[in-house]
Scaffold this motif. Sequence first.
Motif, PDB file in Angstrom:
ATOM      1  N   PRO A  16      55.562   8.850  83.765  1.00 41.77           N
ATOM      2  CA  PRO A  16      56.661   7.953  83.543  1.00 41.77           C
ATOM      3  C   PRO A  16      56.306   6.572  83.842  1.00 41.77           C
ATOM      4  O   PRO A  16      55.687   6.336  85.007  1.00 41.77           O
ATOM      5  N   ALA A  18      58.326   2.646  84.166  1.00 40.69           N
ATOM      6  CA  ALA A  18      59.325   1.953  83.965  1.00 40.69           C
ATOM      7  C   ALA A  18      59.055   0.930  83.142  1.00 40.69           C
ATOM      8  O   ALA A  18      57.836   0.165  83.294  1.00 40.69           O
ATOM      9  N   GLN A  71      63.279  11.682  83.319  1.00 40.41           N
ATOM     10  CA  GLN A  71      63.201  11.141  84.870  1.00 40.41           C
ATOM     11  C   GLN A  71      64.337  10.710  85.315  1.00 40.41           C
ATOM     12  O   GLN A  71      64.852   9.580  84.684  1.00 40.41           O
ATOM     13  N   LYS A 140      58.505  14.344  91.021  1.00 40.57           N
ATOM     14  CA  LYS A 140      57.357  13.465  91.175  1.00 40.57           C
ATOM     15  C   LYS A 140      57.317  12.693  92.562  1.00 40.57           C
ATOM     16  O   LYS A 140      58.247  11.956  92.778  1.00 40.57           O
ATOM     17  N   TYR A 178      50.009   0.255  94.749  1.00 35.74           N
ATOM     18  CA  TYR A 178      48.925   0.639  93.820  1.00 35.74           C
ATOM     19  C   TYR A 178      47.501   0.518  94.542  1.00 35.74           C
ATOM     20  O   TYR A 178      46.494   0.232  93.702  1.00 35.74           O
ATOM     21  N   SER A 201      48.345  12.711  89.891  1.00 34.81           N
ATOM     22  CA  SER A 201      48.470  11.472  89.242  1.00 34.81           C
ATOM     23  C   SER A 201      47.593  10.376  90.105  1.00 34.81           C
ATOM     24  O   SER A 201      47.735  10.392  91.163  1.00 34.81           O
ATOM     25  N   ASP A 203      44.688   7.190  88.763  1.00 38.62           N
ATOM     26  CA  ASP A 203      43.370   6.378  88.378  1.00 38.62           C
ATOM     27  C   ASP A 203      42.693   7.221  87.218  1.00 38.62           C
ATOM     28  O   ASP A 203      41.239   7.009  87.194  1.00 38.62           O
ATOM     29  N   GLY A 225      48.777   7.500  83.477  1.00 38.77           N
ATOM     30  CA  GLY A 225      49.890   6.392  83.386  1.00 38.77           C
ATOM     31  C   GLY A 225      49.103   5.293  82.850  1.00 38.77           C
ATOM     32  O   GLY A 225      49.135   4.892  81.550  1.00 38.77           O
ATOM     33  N   ARG A 226      48.587   4.460  83.617  1.00 38.43           N
ATOM     34  CA  ARG A 226      48.000   3.059  82.970  1.00 38.43           C
ATOM     35  C   ARG A 226      46.645   3.449  82.145  1.00 38.43           C
ATOM     36  O   ARG A 226      46.497   2.515  81.288  1.00 38.43           O
TER      37      ARG A 226
HETATM   38  C1  LIG Z   1      54.357  -0.265  85.230  1.00 38.97           C
HETATM   39  C2  LIG Z   1      54.588   1.038  85.776  1.00 38.97           C
HETATM   40  C3  LIG Z   1      55.787   1.723  86.175  1.00 38.97           C
HETATM   41  C4  LIG Z   1      55.996   2.832  86.460  1.00 38.97           C
HETATM   42  N1  LIG Z   1      57.196   3.717  86.393  1.00 38.97           N
HETATM   43  C5  LIG Z   1      57.207   4.629  87.232  1.00 38.97           C
HETATM   44  C6  LIG Z   1      58.436   5.600  87.179  1.00 38.97           C
HETATM   45  O1  LIG Z   1      59.580   5.053  86.448  1.00 38.97           O
HETATM   46  N2  LIG Z   1      58.573   6.544  87.464  1.00 38.97           N
HETATM   47  C7  LIG Z   1      57.669   7.210  88.162  1.00 38.97           C
HETATM   48  O2  LIG Z   1      57.769   8.397  88.889  1.00 38.97           O
HETATM   49  N3  LIG Z   1      56.384   6.851  88.611  1.00 38.97           N
HETATM   50  C8  LIG Z   1      56.214   5.414  87.774  1.00 38.97           C
HETATM   51  N4  LIG Z   1      54.817   4.733  87.900  1.00 38.97           N
HETATM   52  C9  LIG Z   1      54.086   5.567  88.407  1.00 38.97           C
HETATM   53  C10 LIG Z   1      53.027   6.274  87.587  1.00 38.97           C
HETATM   54  O3  LIG Z   1      53.783   7.335  87.021  1.00 38.97           O
HETATM   55  C11 LIG Z   1      51.851   6.886  87.968  1.00 38.97           C
HETATM   56  O4  LIG Z   1      52.156   7.844  88.775  1.00 38.97           O
HETATM   57  C12 LIG Z   1      50.857   5.964  88.780  1.00 38.97           C
HETATM   58  O5  LIG Z   1      50.941   4.863  87.982  1.00 38.97           O
HETATM   59  C13 LIG Z   1      49.427   6.280  89.064  1.00 38.97           C
HETATM   60  O6  LIG Z   1      48.925   6.739  87.783  1.00 38.97           O
HETATM   61  P1  LIG Z   1      47.902   6.050  86.978  1.00 38.97           P
HETATM   62  O7  LIG Z   1      46.667   5.576  87.783  1.00 38.97           O
HETATM   63  O8  LIG Z   1      47.590   7.043  86.053  1.00 38.97           O
HETATM   64  O9  LIG Z   1      48.637   4.919  86.479  1.00 38.97           O
HETATM   65  C14 LIG Z   1      54.852   3.588  87.056  1.00 38.97           C
HETATM   66  C15 LIG Z   1      53.636   2.880  87.079  1.00 38.97           C
HETATM   67  C16 LIG Z   1      53.298   1.794  86.476  1.00 38.97           C
HETATM   68  C17 LIG Z   1      51.924   1.140  86.265  1.00 38.97           C
END
Ligand SMILES: Cc1cc2nc3c(=O)[nH]c(=O)nc-3n(C[C@H](O)[C@H](O)[C@H](O)COP(=O)(O)O)c2cc1C
Length: 350
Positions: A16, A18, A71, A140, A178, A201, A203, A225-226
């Motif tokens: 997820p 936002a 979510q 989560k 982050y 979750s 990186d 995510g990213r």
């Molecule tokens: C722009 C952005 C918005 C996010 N919004 C949410 C969210 O709405 N709900 C949530 O549980 N995590 C949110 N996250 C966290 C991600 O779901 C994820 O756990 C986190 O970015 C780490 O994973 P990644 O390194 O694959 O990005 C958000 C992350 C980013 C970068």
Amino acid sequence: MKIGTLQLDHPVALAPMAGMTDTAFRRLVKRKGGCGLVVTEMVSSEGLVRGIDRTLEYAEYTEEERPVSIQIFGGDPAVMADAAEIVQGMGADIVDINMGCPVPKIAKHHAGCSLMRDPAHAASVVRAMTDRVRIPVTVKMRAGWNEHEMNAPTLAKMVADAGAAAVAVHGRTAAQSYKGEADWTFIGGVANAVDIPVFGSGDCVEAGHVVDRLRDSGVSGVLVGRGALRNPWIFAQAADATHGGAVREVSAEERGRFLLEYIELLLNERVGEQRGFRHAAPGAETSAPAPARGRERWVINKIRALGSWYTKGLIGGSELRTTINATESIDALRDTIRTFFSVSEELVAG
Ligand SMILES: Cc1cc2nc3c(=O)[nH]c(=O)nc-3n(C[C@H](O)[C@H](O)[C@H](O)COP(=O)(O)O)c2cc1C
């Protein structure tokens, strides 16, 4: 892997995010393949219960995105149970609880990651929801609130006892936001501590990272995510690698087409209208489609938001980002994308 009785075709899910994982983006990701589950942006439980248009829009999805997890965030067990019932009524496959958001606006209302600071209360939120709905309830969370309160293993056990069907753990604390690296050894510890599936979750920005984490960390699934904002083909590439096949390459033209398709889907999104959407709480009003100019501005802002991730690591990416941010019309945006990614007119027309 399975969440409750729901079978996922791939153990890798779109996390997820936002502002980013809207229904149009999720549809395009699914079309590329390899993504076993998509999760919506976080949706306010209060907003759902009150039938607020904007909130309902965040929860909209289309059939091709299935299985879909919606979510929700909030800290009041009764409201969260009501919201879960609405989510179930909308036909979602899973209702997920946000216990990871560190943003003060959310966390100060006993929601998001602050729920981790009061595990008994967090478990009561889960119990209220699992008592109310038939669809799986998932959670989560982060590793913990800060380095002194890394209680994800304990909380995971408590929410599992309260009926949660799976948990996802972002391997950073709220205090870290982050910064630093996600701690996958710690995530593996959570997976060991509970009998329900655990998604890790943090990186995974290349297909190889996803495959390594699935193989080595002890998790049942991975959330991306990213990495998906930079490369929506990461799921398909991870599936290729998992099955020992050649990892597909993505041409510049395909990358350009993705953005052009995203623009078209966003422009044609009929927010609030029943168009294959299963949404709308009983009695909730639907919003009128945005006026054309407002819609264009919204789409331009959406492309800027995705562009800030999507252009990372590309040769000439930072110039492209600057150009996108300075572009004020959809036509000019399309031209910029066609030129940068050398997308032929023929493909655009199709
Ligand atoms: C722009 C952005 C918005 C996010 N919004 C949410 C969210 O709405 N709900 C949530 O549980 N995590 C949110 N996250 C966290 C991600 O779901 C994820 O756990 C986190 O970015 C780490 O994973 P990644 O390194 O694959 O990005 C958000 C992350 C980013 C970068």
